[in-house]
Design a protein around this motif. Structure first.
Motif, mmCIF file in Angstrom:
data_model
loop_
_atom_site.group_PDB
_atom_site.id
_atom_site.type_symbol
_atom_site.label_atom_id
_atom_site.label_comp_id
_atom_site.label_asym_id
_atom_site.label_seq_id
_atom_site.Cartn_x
_atom_site.Cartn_y
_atom_site.Cartn_z
ATOM 1 N N ALA A 1 0.823 -1.209 0.000
ATOM 2 C CA ALA A 1 0.000 0.000 0.000
ATOM 3 C C ALA A 1 0.855 1.257 0.000
ATOM 4 O O ALA A 1 0.436 2.290 -0.517
ATOM 5 N N LEU A 2 2.043 1.177 0.561
ATOM 6 C CA LEU A 2 2.927 2.345 0.599
ATOM 7 C C LEU A 2 3.833 2.454 -0.624
ATOM 8 O O LEU A 2 4.423 3.507 -0.853
ATOM 9 N N MET B 1 5.178 8.355 6.883
ATOM 10 C CA MET B 1 6.630 8.363 6.715
ATOM 11 C C MET B 1 7.109 6.947 6.415
ATOM 12 O O MET B 1 7.385 6.173 7.331
ATOM 13 N N ARG B 2 7.188 6.623 5.147
ATOM 14 C CA ARG B 2 7.497 5.273 4.704
ATOM 15 C C ARG B 2 8.872 4.803 5.142
ATOM 16 O O ARG B 2 9.066 3.652 5.437
ATOM 17 N N GLU B 3 9.841 5.698 5.194
ATOM 18 C CA GLU B 3 11.219 5.304 5.456
ATOM 19 C C GLU B 3 11.523 5.081 6.926
ATOM 20 O O GLU B 3 12.541 4.487 7.251
ATOM 21 N N GLN C 1 6.765 2.181 10.250
ATOM 22 C CA GLN C 1 6.519 0.856 9.690
ATOM 23 C C GLN C 1 6.002 -0.093 10.763
ATOM 24 O O GLN C 1 5.058 -0.856 10.533
ATOM 25 N N VAL C 2 6.609 -0.046 11.949
ATOM 26 C CA VAL C 2 6.190 -0.935 13.034
ATOM 27 C C VAL C 2 4.767 -0.605 13.478
ATOM 28 O O VAL C 2 3.936 -1.504 13.659
ATOM 29 N N ILE C 3 4.470 0.678 13.644
ATOM 30 C CA ILE C 3 3.128 1.073 14.097
ATOM 31 C C ILE C 3 2.073 0.682 13.062
ATOM 32 O O ILE C 3 1.009 0.152 13.419
ATOM 33 N N LEU C 4 2.346 0.926 11.786
ATOM 34 C CA LEU C 4 1.392 0.523 10.751
ATOM 35 C C LEU C 4 1.230 -0.993 10.706
ATOM 36 O O LEU C 4 0.127 -1.504 10.504
ATOM 37 N N GLY C 5 2.321 -1.719 10.905
ATOM 38 C CA GLY C 5 2.240 -3.175 10.931
ATOM 39 C C GLY C 5 1.434 -3.689 12.107
ATOM 40 O O GLY C 5 0.636 -4.614 11.965
ATOM 41 N N VAL C 6 1.618 -3.082 13.284
ATOM 42 C CA VAL C 6 0.853 -3.493 14.466
ATOM 43 C C VAL C 6 -0.626 -3.211 14.255
ATOM 44 O O VAL C 6 -1.489 -4.046 14.565
ATOM 45 N N PRO D 1 8.883 -4.090 9.020
ATOM 46 C CA PRO D 1 10.191 -3.561 8.603
ATOM 47 C C PRO D 1 11.037 -4.573 7.841
ATOM 48 O O PRO D 1 11.811 -4.198 6.949
ATOM 49 N N LEU D 2 10.880 -5.848 8.166
ATOM 50 C CA LEU D 2 11.604 -6.876 7.425
ATOM 51 C C LEU D 2 11.134 -6.945 5.975
ATOM 52 O O LEU D 2 11.945 -7.137 5.065
ATOM 53 N N CYS D 3 9.828 -6.784 5.759
ATOM 54 C CA CYS D 3 9.300 -6.754 4.391
ATOM 55 C C CYS D 3 9.863 -5.563 3.628
ATOM 56 O O CYS D 3 10.262 -5.705 2.465
ATOM 57 N N PHE D 4 9.883 -4.389 4.266
ATOM 58 C CA PHE D 4 10.431 -3.214 3.607
ATOM 59 C C PHE D 4 11.895 -3.426 3.248
ATOM 60 O O PHE D 4 12.319 -3.121 2.133
ATOM 61 N N LYS D 5 12.656 -3.944 4.183
ATOM 62 C CA LYS D 5 14.086 -4.140 3.941
ATOM 63 C C LYS D 5 14.310 -5.167 2.835
ATOM 64 O O LYS D 5 15.116 -4.953 1.931
#
Length: 188
Positions: free
Chosen positions: A50-51, A99-101, A106-111, A154-158
């Protein structure tokens, strides 16, 4: 042809990762046995797509991932599609503000996505007339799924940024010709 293929390549990698993740969630019971709940990676993948991708990719992941997940679980077919689609749409709608980066974003959106997805599926199941087991264990499972999705995002982003960087052309950062350089011609 090449430009279209380059635009669809990240979506295909995410769909392949969703397929493998759903299969591993259904076949490997390590987290389920240790924690009493299975960690779901689909909300983390939905946050990533989505991001970074368009709305078509969000719909593809919601439909394919939701149907794959439902086909390997006790959920009625299609019960997980709508919560994933809502998560993807809400993040996509406000992705210019997010803030995608940043790791904490990332953690808050994932939770949040990891908590909304099972609660949305539970809401759909209850409205369909199903009788899922509810109790204090349900709260524990939602908390574990939310924490797992928060850790996986964050692992997915990385991972996907690294794959994307390896497979896509990188823009040239510096060229050897400077515009402010003087070129002298002739003999001195």
């Amino acid at each position: 042809m090449g430009v279209v293929a380059m635009k669809w390549r990240p979506t295909m990698f995410v769909l392949a990762a969703a397929f493998v993740a759903v299969f591993l969630e259904a076949s490997v019971g390590l987290f389920r046995n240790l924690l009493g709940a299975q960690i779901d990676v689909l909300p983390a993948l939905m946050v990533y797509i989505a991001l970074t991708q368009g709305f078509t990719s969000i719909v593809l992941l919601a439909v394919c991932g939701g149907l794959w997940f439902d086909s390997l679980s006790l959920n009625p077919l299609g019960a997980s599609v709508l919560p994933l689609l809502v998560i993807g749409f809400l993040i996509y709608r406000s992705r210019d503000l997010l803030m995608r980066e940043h790791l904490y974003a990332q953690v808050i959106l994932g939770v949040m996505a990891g908590a909304v997805q099972p609660l949305g599926t539970l809401f759909i199941l209850l409205n369909m007339g199903a009788a899922p087991l509810l109790g204090w264990g349900t709260l524990w499972q939602v908390l574990v799924m939310a924490a797992g999705a928060g850790a996986a995002t964050p692992l997915c982003f990385k991972w996907f940024d690294r794959v994307r960087g390896a497979l896509e052309y990188q823009p040239a950062t510096q060229i050897s010709f400077r515009q402010d350089r003087e070129i002298k011609r002739g003999r001195d």
